[in-house]
Scaffold this motif. Structure first.
Motif, PDB file in Angstrom:
ATOM      1  N   ARG A 161       0.822  -1.216   0.000  1.00 12.92           N
ATOM      2  CA  ARG A 161       0.000   0.000   0.000  1.00 12.92           C
ATOM      3  C   ARG A 161       0.853   1.262   0.000  1.00 12.92           C
ATOM      4  O   ARG A 161       0.644   2.174  -0.791  1.00 12.92           O
ATOM      5  CB  ARG A 161      -0.947  -0.040   1.213  1.00 12.92           C
ATOM      6  N   HIS A 215      -7.619   5.904   2.182  1.00 12.33           N
ATOM      7  CA  HIS A 215      -7.842   5.601   3.583  1.00 12.33           C
ATOM      8  C   HIS A 215      -9.349   5.490   3.796  1.00 12.33           C
ATOM      9  O   HIS A 215      -9.961   6.387   4.371  1.00 12.33           O
ATOM     10  CB  HIS A 215      -7.228   6.697   4.443  1.00 12.33           C
ATOM     11  N   ASN A 254     -11.459   8.895   3.023  1.00  9.77           N
ATOM     12  CA  ASN A 254     -10.552   9.588   2.092  1.00  9.77           C
ATOM     13  C   ASN A 254     -10.132   8.671   0.932  1.00  9.77           C
ATOM     14  O   ASN A 254      -9.595   7.592   1.166  1.00  9.77           O
ATOM     15  CB  ASN A 254      -9.332  10.043   2.892  1.00  9.77           C
ATOM     16  N   HIS A 262      -7.951   8.487  -2.663  1.00  5.10           N
ATOM     17  CA  HIS A 262      -7.015   9.076  -3.621  1.00  5.10           C
ATOM     18  C   HIS A 262      -7.299   8.480  -4.990  1.00  5.10           C
ATOM     19  O   HIS A 262      -7.343   7.253  -5.141  1.00  5.10           O
ATOM     20  CB  HIS A 262      -5.572   8.761  -3.247  1.00  5.10           C
ATOM     21  N   GLU A 285      -6.455  15.702   2.672  1.00  8.21           N
ATOM     22  CA  GLU A 285      -5.228  15.774   3.471  1.00  8.21           C
ATOM     23  C   GLU A 285      -4.042  16.358   2.725  1.00  8.21           C
ATOM     24  O   GLU A 285      -3.002  16.581   3.325  1.00  8.21           O
ATOM     25  CB  GLU A 285      -4.865  14.377   4.002  1.00  8.21           C
ATOM     26  N   HIS A 286      -4.154  16.602   1.429  1.00  8.87           N
ATOM     27  CA  HIS A 286      -2.999  17.121   0.683  1.00  8.87           C
ATOM     28  C   HIS A 286      -2.975  18.638   0.616  1.00  8.87           C
ATOM     29  O   HIS A 286      -1.965  19.224   0.250  1.00  8.87           O
ATOM     30  CB  HIS A 286      -2.978  16.569  -0.741  1.00  8.87           C
TER      31      HIS A 286
END
Ligand code: 2HG
Ligand code: ZN
Length: 469
Positions: free
Chosen positions: A329, A378, A383, A385, A424-425
């Motif tokens: 991961r 996640h 979340n 991506h 989160e980015h």
């Protein structure tokens, strides 16, 4: 910005901050003028390396007087261009502010300068029988100041929350050059606005974080990990619920088979499961005495297989085996970096993940019929991506434009689910024009107002997060 304007700015630095270490070396301008994003060419006027907080104070004060734009820069592992200096700015590197200043065993806090690397804080805490639990792939080079500026999350948010939850206090230099100390470690402090929390996630647009007091916690118990293979997206949430009911989960990560293939090709390793399943999840859970956790995990596994949610699985019992499973991961971003991925960092409430994923799946197939799209994230904290890979031979600009256009309908869908376009980015430079998809006009107006108070000259990371003027 023209070269002669850049020269003027360099001369200005020499005249006004003669004590400051400055670099105009092309290699340093390249390395420190950007983060991990590759959609903008770095072009800073100079990179400065303050060694003391007083030097940051002085620099910001004179920069505000003369309207010189500053880009705060930490470990440069950001994924939204928040630390990119593409317009002749002065990059303020925190690399040399890397002292660990204080440790308090009673308060269970460690006070560090902003340039201390995340993994160094983790190691320092572990040496004292404690733990700094915020953890993510870039922890070996990301710095605490940058983590705070983006409210970094990562792999164990499900158990430990975000950076915000571990900041007991911070000091920052605002856009006028004033040094402010916010909440020096108090657990309770009901005395008005908490500027600490305003700074967390502000992406360097309100000031430069120079010091932080971080909370530490008990070290985790021994843990095991399990990778499960799923045939269908709609099995994700039932598996998550079943796992959460029976296990003390610290992570519940998701990745697609296409992402796994990239990792195996990059690392030259075999996949974790014998059969190729289109979706995989990685669970990490407490396994304190080496028995209960494993028998619960085996029971969940049996149930998930019986119900048809899971096709196959593998458990990593020992720390070494668990680490090996984590690699599948964690190594995804590095395995696809060469394909200049266009990154989406979406989140919705956990309960809405299944419906969101189903809707997104259809939309992505329609929007990106010819491009390779990888999913991971996640899922245990909502979340996701979504990375789109640039085909060899496609020009970077054309690729970015195509992805940005496709992203707008994905953002509109995310908005309809009450979600965010950055979990989160951060918003940075790349998503700045799309902030309205997750923040109301009134909120953005207030953000601008707040920026105007803390950074009246507009010198702090201009053009990032919110457009001003
Ligand atoms: C991760 O979860 C990081 O691995 C990077 O947040 C995500 O590459 C990405 O899009
Ligand atoms: Zn992530």
């Amino acid at each position: 910005m023209h070269q002669n304007e850049i020269d003027v700015r360099r001369e200005w630095l020499q005249n006004h901050c003669p004590e400051l270490a400055v670099s105009t070396e092309p290699a340093v301008l390249q390395s420190h003028g950007r983060d991990w994003t590759r959609f903008r060419e770095p072009r800073p006027a100079a990179v400065v390396f303050p060694e003391h907080v007083e030097q940051v104070v002085h620099l910001v004060r004179v920069a505000a007087e003369h309207g010189v734009p500053l880009v705060p820069s930490g470990g440069r592992t950001g994924l939204s261009g928040g630390a990119v200096a593409a317009a002749g700015e002065v990059v303020v590197s925190l690399d040399r502010l890397r002292r660990i200043l204080d440790f308090d065993a009673t308060d269970r806090t460690v006070t560090v300068e902003a340039g201390v690397v995340t993994a160094a804080v983790q190691a320092y805490a572990a040496e004292r029988g404690l733990c700094y639990p915020v953890s993510f792939g870039a922890e070996g080079s990301s710095q605490i100041g940058g983590n705070i500026a983006t409210n970094a999350g990562g792999l164990r948010v499900l158990r430990y929350g975000l950076t915000r939850d571990w900041v007991a206090g911070l000091s920052f230099v605002d856009g006028r050059g004033a040094l402010l100390e916010c909440n020096a470690g108090l657990v309770k402090n009901a005395s008005g606005f908490d500027l600490r929390h305003l700074l967390i996630g502000s992406e360097g647009t309100l000031g430069i974080v120079v010091r932080a007091m971080l909370r530490l916690t008990d070290p985790p118990p021994p843990r095991a990990a399990m990778v499960l293979g799923l045939d269908r997206l709609d099995a994700l949430m039932p598996v998550f619920r079943a796992a959460r009911e029976a296990l003390a989960l610290s992570a519940f990560e998701f990745f697609s088979a296409t992402a796994l293939q990239r990792v195996c090709a990059h690392l030259g390793c075999a996949p974790p499961l014998a059969e190729a399943c289109p979706f995989l999840v990685l669970l990490e859970f407490d396994n304190p005495d080496g028995e209960d956790g494993l028998s619960f995990a085996a029971a969940i596994y049996d149930r998930c297989v019986e119900t048809g949610w899971v096709r196959e699985g593998v458990i990593g019992e020992s720390a070494t085996q668990a680490r090996a499973l984590w690699r599948y991961r964690e190594a995804i971003p590095e395995s696809i970096a060469a394909a200049t991925p266009y990154k989406n960092d979406l989140a919705v409430r956990i309960s809405r993940v299944p419906d969101f994923l189903a809707a997104l799946d259809g939309q992505v197939a329609a929007q990106y019929p010819e491009l390779e799209v990888l999913w991971y994230g996640h899922i245990g904290d909502g979340n996701l991506h979504m990375n789109v890979l640039k085909p060899d031979g496609m020009a970077l600009e054309a690729f970015e434009q195509a992805c940005a256009a496709a992203s707008r309908s994905i953002y509109a869908l995310t908005r309809s689910f009450g979600g965010t376009i950055s979990a989160e980015h951060g918003i940075g430079l790349l998503k700045q024009a799309d902030l309205g998809y997750c923040r109301s006009a009134a909120e953005i107006e207030h953000m601008r107002g707040i920026k105007a108070v803390l950074d009246p000259a507009g010198i702090m990371n201009p053009g990032k997060l919110i457009a001003v003027g």
